[in-house]
Design a protein around this motif. Structure first.
Motif, PDB file in Angstrom:
ATOM      1  N   ILE A   1       0.812  -1.281   0.014  1.00 45.51           N
ATOM      2  CA  ILE A   1       0.014   0.086   0.054  1.00 45.51           C
ATOM      3  C   ILE A   1       0.886   1.383  -0.075  1.00 45.51           C
ATOM      4  CG2 ILE A   1      -1.595   1.564   1.445  1.00 45.51           C
ATOM      5  CD1 ILE A   1      -2.685  -1.460   2.293  1.00 45.51           C
TER       6      ILE A   1
ATOM      7  N   ASN B   1      -0.555  15.753   0.565  1.00 41.61           N
ATOM      8  CA  ASN B   1      -2.072  15.424   0.454  1.00 41.61           C
ATOM      9  C   ASN B   1      -2.287  14.209   0.014  1.00 41.61           C
ATOM     10  OD1 ASN B   1      -4.785  16.133   1.004  1.00 41.61           O
ATOM     11  ND2 ASN B   1      -5.198  16.052  -1.246  1.00 41.61           N
TER      12      ASN B   1
ATOM     13  N   ARG C   1      -1.521  11.520   2.579  1.00 36.52           N
ATOM     14  CA  ARG C   1      -2.530  11.587   3.955  1.00 36.52           C
ATOM     15  C   ARG C   1      -3.660  10.856   3.346  1.00 36.52           C
ATOM     16  NH1 ARG C   1      -5.958  14.563   7.135  1.00 36.52           N
ATOM     17  NH2 ARG C   1      -4.828  15.382   8.604  1.00 36.52           N
ATOM     18  N   GLN C   2      -4.270  11.170   2.143  1.00 33.13           N
ATOM     19  CA  GLN C   2      -5.335  10.326   1.536  1.00 33.13           C
ATOM     20  C   GLN C   2      -5.212   9.158   1.215  1.00 33.13           C
ATOM     21  OE1 GLN C   2      -8.440  11.977   1.372  1.00 33.13           O
ATOM     22  NE2 GLN C   2      -7.330  13.594   2.151  1.00 33.13           N
ATOM     23  N   THR C   3      -4.057   8.616   1.152  1.00 29.91           N
ATOM     24  CA  THR C   3      -3.562   7.087   1.091  1.00 29.91           C
ATOM     25  C   THR C   3      -3.824   6.815   2.451  1.00 29.91           C
ATOM     26  OG1 THR C   3      -2.081   7.276  -0.639  1.00 29.91           O
ATOM     27  CG2 THR C   3      -1.899   5.479   0.368  1.00 29.91           C
TER      28      THR C   3
ATOM     29  N   ILE D   1      -5.601   7.809   4.788  1.00 36.87           N
ATOM     30  CA  ILE D   1      -7.043   7.623   5.512  1.00 36.87           C
ATOM     31  C   ILE D   1      -7.830   6.621   4.735  1.00 36.87           C
ATOM     32  CG2 ILE D   1      -9.371   8.877   5.354  1.00 36.87           C
ATOM     33  CD1 ILE D   1      -7.486  11.392   5.736  1.00 36.87           C
ATOM     34  N   LYS D   2      -7.537   6.431   3.161  1.00 36.69           N
ATOM     35  CA  LYS D   2      -8.183   5.495   2.552  1.00 36.69           C
ATOM     36  C   LYS D   2      -7.854   4.099   2.753  1.00 36.69           C
ATOM     37  CE  LYS D   2      -8.442   3.696  -2.259  1.00 36.69           C
ATOM     38  NZ  LYS D   2      -8.117   3.693  -3.756  1.00 36.69           N
ATOM     39  N   TYR D   3      -6.600   3.773   3.287  1.00 43.09           N
ATOM     40  CA  TYR D   3      -6.440   2.220   3.513  1.00 43.09           C
ATOM     41  C   TYR D   3      -6.302   1.729   5.236  1.00 43.09           C
ATOM     42  CZ  TYR D   3      -5.386   1.552  -1.161  1.00 43.09           C
ATOM     43  OH  TYR D   3      -5.460   1.520  -2.644  1.00 43.09           O
TER      44      TYR D   3
ATOM     45  N   GLY E   1      -7.851   4.296   7.843  1.00 44.70           N
ATOM     46  CA  GLY E   1      -8.721   4.893   8.407  1.00 44.70           C
ATOM     47  C   GLY E   1      -9.799   4.459   9.218  1.00 44.70           C
ATOM     48  N   ARG E   2     -10.201   3.062   8.799  1.00 44.92           N
ATOM     49  CA  ARG E   2     -11.230   2.469   9.414  1.00 44.92           C
ATOM     50  C   ARG E   2     -10.804   1.446  10.216  1.00 44.92           C
ATOM     51  NH1 ARG E   2     -14.501   1.570   4.315  1.00 44.92           N
ATOM     52  NH2 ARG E   2     -15.961   3.547   4.193  1.00 44.92           N
TER      53      ARG E   2
END
Length: 177
Positions: free
Chosen positions: A32, A65, A68-70, A72-74, A76-77
């Motif tokens: 990832i 950014n 950061r988005q990577t 959160i996407k992978y 974040g849960r």
């Protein structure tokens, strides 16, 4: 000499290293993060971790950014996920924390090549010192860590170093070149 840029050494290590390897491979974490040159650093790779030690992964981003988005996407849960942007050593830094099973993770990203980041450089110096100074030295470091010392201050104390342990330890890396 261990190649810390690959995680394969973890698969043959101590229990925490093997657990880290299993989780990293099962969840494809390094895959990832592959666009960000991830390297596992800290106490787990060099075998001075304690029960509360997390698994540190440093990364090199060129677009904060996107990094950061990577994250959160992978991630974040996942349990206890937290992400923040901070300034460390005059560098804009994104740090994410989460847990998988009993293992806590910290992913640390800067716009600095991974091998140039302080976490990697400190680990190489510490690994060399552990190899040179033997098992009693390793045990002294672990005892200090169990008493609440951070890694670099523990090394500095055992070595009798004065001043700020972070730059002082980096002075020893010249020998690694």
């Amino acid at each position: 000499m261990v190649d810390f840029t690959s995680i394969s050494y973890l698969g043959n290590g101590n229990l925490k290293q093997r657990t880290a390897y299993e989780i990293l491979t099962k969840y494809g974490i390094m895959d990832i993060l592959q666009d960000f040159d991830p390297i596992i650093v800290g106490t787990i790779p060099i075998g001075i971790d304690i029960d509360s030690s997390d698994l540190d992964i440093i990364c090199f981003w060129q677009d904060q950014n996107v990094f950061r988005q990577t994250l959160i996407k992978y991630f974040g849960r996942l349990a206890d996920f937290l992400i923040r942007d901070v300034c460390i050593n005059n560098q804009s830094t994104t740090v994410a924390n989460f847990r998988i099973g009993h293992l806590e993770f910290e992913i640390f990203g800067q716009n600095v090549p991974s091998k140039s980041q302080f976490g990697y450089r400190h680990m190489l110096v510490e690994n060399r010192l552990l190899a040179e100074k033997g098992e009693d030295f390793r045990k002294e470091i672990i005892v200090l860590k169990q008493r609440g010392y951070k890694t670099e201050p523990a090394f500095a104390k055992v070595l009798g170093m004065e001043g700020d342990p972070y730059p002082e330890l980096l002075k020893l890396e010249i020998l690694d070149a």
